[in-house]
Scaffold this active site. Structure first.
Site, PDB file in Angstrom:
ATOM      1  N   LYS A  54       0.736  -1.294   0.108  1.00 34.82           N
ATOM      2  CA  LYS A  54      -0.005  -0.715  -0.210  1.00 34.82           C
ATOM      3  C   LYS A  54       1.069   1.345   0.019  1.00 34.82           C
ATOM      4  O   LYS A  54       1.096   2.471  -1.227  1.00 34.82           O
ATOM      5  CB  LYS A  54      -0.708   0.466   1.177  1.00 34.82           C
ATOM      6  N   SER A  74      -0.288   0.506   6.120  1.00 34.61           N
ATOM      7  CA  SER A  74      -0.794  -0.383   7.326  1.00 34.61           C
ATOM      8  C   SER A  74      -2.364  -1.226   6.430  1.00 34.61           C
ATOM      9  O   SER A  74      -2.630  -1.036   6.259  1.00 34.61           O
ATOM     10  CB  SER A  74      -1.026   0.379   8.533  1.00 34.61           C
ATOM     11  N   ASP A  75      -2.134  -2.344   7.466  1.00 27.69           N
ATOM     12  CA  ASP A  75      -3.083  -3.617   7.344  1.00 27.69           C
ATOM     13  C   ASP A  75      -3.456  -4.284   8.446  1.00 27.69           C
ATOM     14  O   ASP A  75      -2.438  -4.843   9.000  1.00 27.69           O
ATOM     15  CB  ASP A  75      -2.301  -4.154   6.388  1.00 27.69           C
ATOM     16  N   THR A  76      -4.679  -4.364   8.278  1.00 32.31           N
ATOM     17  CA  THR A  76      -4.379  -5.139   9.960  1.00 32.31           C
ATOM     18  C   THR A  76      -5.739  -6.535   9.659  1.00 32.31           C
ATOM     19  O   THR A  76      -6.477  -7.014   8.623  1.00 32.31           O
ATOM     20  CB  THR A  76      -5.625  -4.999  10.468  1.00 32.31           C
ATOM     21  N   GLY A 111       0.215  -5.039  10.228  1.00 30.31           N
ATOM     22  CA  GLY A 111       1.685  -4.163   9.798  1.00 30.31           C
ATOM     23  C   GLY A 111       2.027  -2.268   9.145  1.00 30.31           C
ATOM     24  O   GLY A 111       0.503  -2.354   9.014  1.00 30.31           O
TER      25      GLY A 111
END
Length: 201
Positions: A54, A74-76, A111
């Site tokens: 991203k 960010s990634d969840t 992340g």
């Protein structure tokens, strides 16, 4: 010190609200990147890869405007017994997820990637938080689903919303579960020359 700004590579309103609390100039740019990853990736690898993807997509979309800028992605994901629970496809899927989470402890991984606009330096890391859910009645689950809150949330709940009423306890960073661990982000920004707590006006 030269004043810097952040570009948030996300359209998530939750991440936007969290990053706003840092009191730094920022703008939001959607990344529109594919979110598929190899099947053998660990949860850590998944969130770090997607966070990097991203941020890098937005970073690469600029020409020479990035001096004094840090791009953040960010990634969840929610993980239960090794299974990644993404956003529910429909109400039935949301019910399945919430039923599987009730009375048990799951993990939330987020992340974070920060890319310096000055020299292209990249920092990618993750945080993990354990979340224990209460026992839930079918009626409570259905009532929660009817609010619409689970529809676009990993694991079908929002800890910063009504989903908080289902959470018994957490071990680790609360903001990690919301979608952006601010302590980790502030460390990355500091490494790239932007100290959240000592910004010259």
């Amino acid at each position: 010190m030269k004043k810097q700004r952040i570009i948030l590579a996300s359209t998530s309103p939750r991440r936007r609200e969290l990053i706003a609390t840092l009191g730094l100039p920022f703008e939001v740019r959607p990344s529109h990147t594919p979110e598929d990853t190899p099947e053998d990736y660990t949860p850590q690898q998944i969130v770090e890869e997607l966070a990097y993807r991203k941020a890098k997509t937005v970073y690469d979309s600029y020409d020479s405007e990035l001096a004094g800028t840090i791009v953040v992605g960010s990634d969840t994901i929610v993980v239960l017994d090794g299974e990644v629970l993404g956003k529910p496809k429909d109400e039935q899927d949301a019910y399945r997820m919430l039923s599987s989470l009730q009375g048990r402890t799951h993990e939330v991984y987020t992340g974070v990637t920060s890319i310096s606009g000055e020299d292209g330096r990249v920092i990618t890391q993750h945080r993990r938080t354990k979340v224990k859910m209460k026992q839930l009645s079918p009626d409570a689950i259905h009532a929660y689903i009817r609010t619409g809150e689970p529809s676009d949330k990993a694991g079908a709940y929002a800890i910063q919303g009504l989903g908080a009423t289902f959470v018994d306890s957490i071990e680790g960073c609360y903001f990690n579960v919301v979608g952006l661990p601010l302590s980790l982000l502030s460390e990355q920004l500091s490494e790239l020359g932007l100290n959240v707590l000592s910004i010259d006006e």
